[in-house]
Design a protein around this motif. Structure first.
Motif, PDB file in Angstrom:
ATOM      1  N   VAL A   3       0.837  -1.187   0.000  1.00  0.00           N
ATOM      2  CA  VAL A   3       0.000   0.000   0.000  1.00  0.00           C
ATOM      3  C   VAL A   3       0.877   1.245   0.000  1.00  0.00           C
ATOM      4  O   VAL A   3       1.855   1.320   0.759  1.00  0.00           O
ATOM      5  CB  VAL A   3      -0.929   0.027   1.232  1.00  0.00           C
ATOM      6  N   CYS A  20      -3.867   0.320   8.235  1.00  0.00           N
ATOM      7  CA  CYS A  20      -3.362  -0.611   7.221  1.00  0.00           C
ATOM      8  C   CYS A  20      -2.322  -1.553   7.820  1.00  0.00           C
ATOM      9  O   CYS A  20      -2.300  -2.753   7.499  1.00  0.00           O
ATOM     10  CB  CYS A  20      -2.781   0.161   6.038  1.00  0.00           C
ATOM     11  N   ARG A  23      -4.021  -4.331   9.803  1.00  0.00           N
ATOM     12  CA  ARG A  23      -4.635  -5.435   9.050  1.00  0.00           C
ATOM     13  C   ARG A  23      -3.598  -6.265   8.290  1.00  0.00           C
ATOM     14  O   ARG A  23      -3.955  -7.172   7.538  1.00  0.00           O
ATOM     15  CB  ARG A  23      -5.702  -4.909   8.108  1.00  0.00           C
ATOM     16  N   ASP A  25      -0.937  -5.097   6.170  1.00  0.00           N
ATOM     17  CA  ASP A  25      -0.348  -4.573   4.939  1.00  0.00           C
ATOM     18  C   ASP A  25       1.097  -4.125   5.152  1.00  0.00           C
ATOM     19  O   ASP A  25       1.514  -3.815   6.279  1.00  0.00           O
ATOM     20  CB  ASP A  25      -1.141  -3.365   4.430  1.00  0.00           C
ATOM     21  N   VAL A  27       3.272  -0.976   4.181  1.00  0.00           N
ATOM     22  CA  VAL A  27       2.902   0.401   3.836  1.00  0.00           C
ATOM     23  C   VAL A  27       4.132   1.214   3.462  1.00  0.00           C
ATOM     24  O   VAL A  27       5.140   1.220   4.187  1.00  0.00           O
ATOM     25  CB  VAL A  27       2.164   1.086   5.003  1.00  0.00           C
ATOM     26  N   LEU A 204     -11.601   2.426   4.682  1.00  0.00           N
ATOM     27  CA  LEU A 204     -10.971   1.175   4.294  1.00  0.00           C
ATOM     28  C   LEU A 204     -11.996   0.078   4.052  1.00  0.00           C
ATOM     29  O   LEU A 204     -11.840  -0.740   3.133  1.00  0.00           O
ATOM     30  CB  LEU A 204      -9.951   0.744   5.352  1.00  0.00           C
TER      31      LEU A 204
END
Length: 228
Positions: A3, A20, A23, A25, A27, A204
């Motif tokens: 992301v 983010c 969860r 991800d 980044v 999101l």
């Protein structure tokens, strides 16, 4: 999921990074002055290598190109969050030079970022681009005037998103304009009704649900389609 998020030093951008990461991800966070983004740096220290902080001025074309070249070959989600608003911004106090700068950051830069990352978004085989817009960008919803630079730039961002929705769909890339609502941040002020955590969680969740039938659309953080 890889992301990319711009404008991550505070407020909505910082919370997007935080959620983010939560969860799972990886980044890549763009910020103009990393040394001053102490909250972002603290997040990076506890993220186990899943948060990489990059110096990024979205209004600088050369800097955006260099940033894009430093990223992984596959990007699944680009969130164009960086934005500015100068107050007062009513007609009597209008600064045209400042309006132009606002337009560059809020509208043109999102398109510049998308173009720079396009090969990496294509490689994902199902990427999404989220342009953080505003209800103030709705022409239909303009019932009190003012806010010239911010309104104009967000309306332009919405139009860019609409075109991206058409132009990128065949490449498997979906584009959406998302309004976070009136949020309690430095920009939104203390009287705003929505907590930043609530807004970002909604953004999101909505972004996860939206699919090809909605690409190019304008939605709020609760999933309601907004008028142009």
């Amino acid at each position: 999921m890889n992301v990319v998020i711009t404008g991550t030093n505070r407020g909505i951008g910082l919370e997007l990074v935080r959620q983010c990461l939560s969860r799972g991800d990886t980044v890549h966070a763009g910020v103009r002055a990393p040394a001053q983004a102490t909250d972002l740096t603290a997040l990076a220290e506890g993220a186990g290598g899943r948060l990489r902080v990059h110096a990024l001025d979205v209004a600088d074309a050369a800097g955006v190109r260099a940033f894009a070249e430093s990223l992984p070959e596959v990007i699944h989600l680009l969130i164009n969050n960086a934005g500015v608003r100068t107050r007062p911004d009513d007609l009597a106090d209008l600064d045209v030079d400042d309006l132009t700068r606002t337009f560059q950051v809020n509208a043109v830069a999102a398109l510049r970022m998308t173009l720079a990352l396009l090969p990496r978004l294509r490689a994902a085989g199902g990427a999404k681009v989220a342009n953080i817009s505003s209800n103030l960008g709705s022409i239909t919803d303009n019932s009190w005037g003012g806010a010239y630079g911010y309104r104009m730039s967000k309306a332009a961002l919405n139009m860019a998103t609409r075109s991206l929705g058409h132009d990128l769909k065949d490449a498997g890339i979906l584009a959406f304009a998302l309004s976070p609502g009136w949020v309690r941040t430095d920009m939104g002020g203390s009287e705003a009704p929505t907590a930043v955590e609530t807004s970002v969680a909604g953004l999101l969740a909505v972004l996860t649900r939206l699919g090809p039938d909605e690409t190019g659309g304008f939605f709020d953080f609760e999933g309601h389609r907004l008028d142009w």
